[in-house]
Design an enzyme around this catalytic site. Structure first.
Site, short mmCIF file in Angstrom:
data_model
loop_
_atom_site.label_atom_id
_atom_site.label_comp_id
_atom_site.label_asym_id
_atom_site.label_seq_id
_atom_site.Cartn_x
_atom_site.Cartn_y
_atom_site.Cartn_z
N HIS A 173 -0.78 0.27 -9.94
CA HIS A 173 -1.44 -0.67 -9.03
C HIS A 173 -1.93 -1.90 -9.80
O HIS A 173 -3.11 -2.28 -9.72
CB HIS A 173 -2.60 0.00 -8.28
CG HIS A 173 -2.93 -0.71 -6.99
ND1 HIS A 173 -3.49 -0.08 -5.90
CD2 HIS A 173 -2.77 -2.01 -6.61
CE1 HIS A 173 -3.68 -0.95 -4.92
NE2 HIS A 173 -3.25 -2.12 -5.33
N ARG A 213 0.85 -1.18 0.00
CA ARG A 213 0.00 0.00 0.00
C ARG A 213 0.89 1.23 0.00
O ARG A 213 1.97 1.24 0.61
CB ARG A 213 -0.93 0.03 1.23
CG ARG A 213 -2.03 -1.03 1.20
CD ARG A 213 -3.06 -0.74 0.12
NE ARG A 213 -4.18 -1.69 0.14
CZ ARG A 213 -4.26 -2.78 -0.61
NH1 ARG A 213 -3.26 -3.07 -1.43
NH2 ARG A 213 -5.32 -3.57 -0.54
#
Length: 306
Positions: free
Chosen positions: A269, A221
């Site tokens: 991502h 993250r």
């Protein structure tokens, strides 16, 4: 009972269609277009609005749409609500492939050659000999990465909150042991779950403990990394480079320095994307288990946040 899909930032039509096919006797609705919130017992969530939870008086289960649950504020859920997550074997395969690929790209200087090609420079160099990969976080994804790296003759160490015993991997779980491990890291791979303890874990202090040739690879993250500290470390040659697949703000702002930094490789991502069929089948299975009173699969320990 009904299932509510509350996923922000994407078209949920395919998810709802797949769930409706697998659960023909269950009403599937999407936030905020739900006729009767009192019927909702199961929510599939990702970045759901904070004010939604208080409007679901009969909520029993919340499932994250991804492998992590950091998109759900667990403090807003009643204590009796069960939280689950997605576990996808293909996800682990994809993550291992991504991590190996980017470590090899750094080892073989591929980014340097792309830049040299644009400059029409013919400057061959030997690949780096660095071979030690340190993984932060050693759950399913971390262990899958370790297996792939070992098969490609890398030395692997791992730091996790709980003791792990994986053949050929130097596993530690005591924070006091981490500094000596960081000093030996050629490649540092972040696969931590995002918790209050791991947010901002990769900061100036940690980066200064790495060798100057080290490379950071963050596939967990964005909030694990203090971006300004990483930019400082790259600008001052504290570490050699970084591959970043995740960011505190996504999509990354157009003016962010990461876009144009010569030592940063960015991807949107995409290191490991959940398969729609796998996700919806796991959700459907847990809905049926909830209805029949069976223990749900892939439950999250709410005290740990993963």
């Amino acid at each position: 009972m009904s299932v509510l899909v509350a996923i922000s930032g994407r078209d949920c039509s395919k998810i709802i269609t797949a769930l409706a096919t697998k659960l023909p006797d269950v009403k599937i609705s999407q936030w905020p277009d739900c006729d009767n919130l009192e019927d909702v017992e199961f929510v599939l969530a990702w970045l759901a609005p904070a004010d939604m939870w208080a409007q679901l008086p009969n909520l029993k289960v919340v499932s994250s749409f991804g492998a992590g649950v950091d998109s759900i504020d667990l403090n807003l859920l009643p204590d009796n609500v069960v939280v689950t997550r997605i576990v996808d074997e293909n996800l682990a395969h994809d993550m291992a492939e991504y991590v190996l690929t980017h470590i090899l790209a750094h080892k073989l200087r591929l980014k340097d050659y792309v830049i040299k090609q644009q400059q029409r420079q013919w400057l061959p160099k030997r690949a780096y000999s660095h071979n030690h990969v340190v993984i932060l976080g050693f759950g399913e994804l971390g262990q899958s990465c370790a297996k792939r790296l070992l098969a490609n003759n890398f030395t692997v160490s791992a730091f996790s909150q709980n003791p792990k015993n994986i053949p050929e991997v130097n596993c530690i779980h005591q924070a006091s042991e981490l500094p000596s491990l960081l000093a030996q890291a050629d490649y540092l791979v972040c696969l931590f779950p995002l918790t209050t303890q791991t947010k901002g874990f990769i900061n100036r202090n940690l980066l200064m403990q790495l060798p100057s040739h080290a490379v950071l690879i963050n596939v967990a993250r964005g909030q694990h990394v203090v971006a300004d500290d990483l930019l400082w470390a790259l600008d001052n040659q504290i570490i050699r480079g970084a591959t970043l697949d995740v960011f505190a703000q996504e999509p990354l702002a157009a003016e962010h320095p990461f876009w144009h930094h010569s030592a940063v490789t960015m991807t949107p991502h995409c290191a490991a994307l959940s398969d729609l069929e796998t996700v919806t089948q796991q959700i459907a299975n847990n809905v049926q288990r909830m209805k029949t009173g069976l223990k749900l699969n892939n439950q999250v320990d709410r005290t740990k946040g993963y």
